[in-house]
Write an enzyme that holds these catalytic residues in place. Sequence first.
Site, mmCIF file in Angstrom:
data_model
loop_
_atom_site.group_PDB
_atom_site.id
_atom_site.type_symbol
_atom_site.label_atom_id
_atom_site.label_comp_id
_atom_site.label_asym_id
_atom_site.label_seq_id
_atom_site.Cartn_x
_atom_site.Cartn_y
_atom_site.Cartn_z
ATOM 1 N N HIS A 1 20.955 4.863 19.530
ATOM 2 C CA HIS A 1 19.912 5.276 20.467
ATOM 3 C C HIS A 1 18.782 6.046 19.789
ATOM 4 C CE1 HIS A 1 22.734 8.937 21.492
ATOM 5 N NE2 HIS A 1 22.270 8.979 20.267
ATOM 6 N N ASN A 2 17.565 5.770 20.262
ATOM 7 C CA ASN A 2 16.340 6.459 19.840
ATOM 8 C C ASN A 2 15.948 6.197 18.389
ATOM 9 O OD1 ASN A 2 17.567 8.473 22.132
ATOM 10 N ND2 ASN A 2 15.318 8.424 22.160
#
Length: 356
Positions: A251-252
């Site tokens: 994620h991210n």
Amino acid sequence: MSDAHNERHGYAVRYLADLVGGDIVGNDDVHVTGINRIEFAGPGDCTFLSNPSYAKFLSVTQAGVIIVSRALLTNELPSGRTYIITDDAYRGFVLVMQKFFPPLRMEAGLRHTSATIHPSAVVDSTASIGPGCVISEGCVVGPRAQLFANVVLYPGCHVGSDTVIHANVTLGAGTHVGQRCLIHPGAVLGADGFGFFENPDGSFEKIPQVGTVEIGDDVEIGANVAIDRAAVGTTRIGNGVKLDNLVHIAHNVDVGDNTAMAAQTGISGSARIGKRNRFGGQVGMVGHVATADDVIVEAQSGVSKAITAAGAYLGSPAKEHRTALRLEAALRQIPRLLQDVRDLQRQIDEMNKTSS
């Protein structure tokens, strides 16, 4: 240039020479019906020579046509064969491959009867939707896109024009895929990231993952790749990125344009990858660090801190390539050095016994 033949019946050598921008040496009436490696090619096959280490096969190959890089014409070519001389034989051979094996495509505008398309979804009339696909509310599928069997789009997904998504791919809610992308079977884009916090009793509590995934244009994503949605914000894959099978992007993460990652690479959360990076197979990268543009990380290396300068890096933790090689060479000397120390210690012990 008229395409008088096709991949089923083959191509005249004159057509292929025009295709690759090359010059024919030898018989210009040869007809090519297939392609193969230079070692295994038969009389109807086209092959290529771009690496001088394969020049030894020129005199024995049975290939009907050999595409040869102009830079390799230092010696006389064996007679009795047909050649196409071009600046880049490998690139030329790829063009020939594309003629013989065009991409798999469904009929334009197909809507398979077993597909489920939400009334609010906007699917271009030229897009093709295969059997078992599910297109949820608020989705947009652009012109000439192709969704093969059992592709699932959760609500709010966007698929750009000319993008091809192969069987059993899942796009989580809000995932955006750009134009001219190619996604191979089994990939999952937009599943929850691995986000938990630990309670005082040692149990875990899930952190909601409410962000999205954004895929740029001209991206290729291999089979069973996992790209997690952001906890908040966006997990971003830049334009022109190529991801091999079984790559995991957490994620991210932000992956810069025209970066390539080989199989089983794993990038931890919130890492930032520069433009034009090259990661070998099984590279691991910790979260919240970044790499500069034009970085090469060699296979099975571990990136544990930021890489701030372009160049090649190797090892775990990853070090500048030349430094890593020197350290490896030094490590190989340790057994001999230890033996030397033991021998010296024995000599000292014997000297001490004699003096006493």
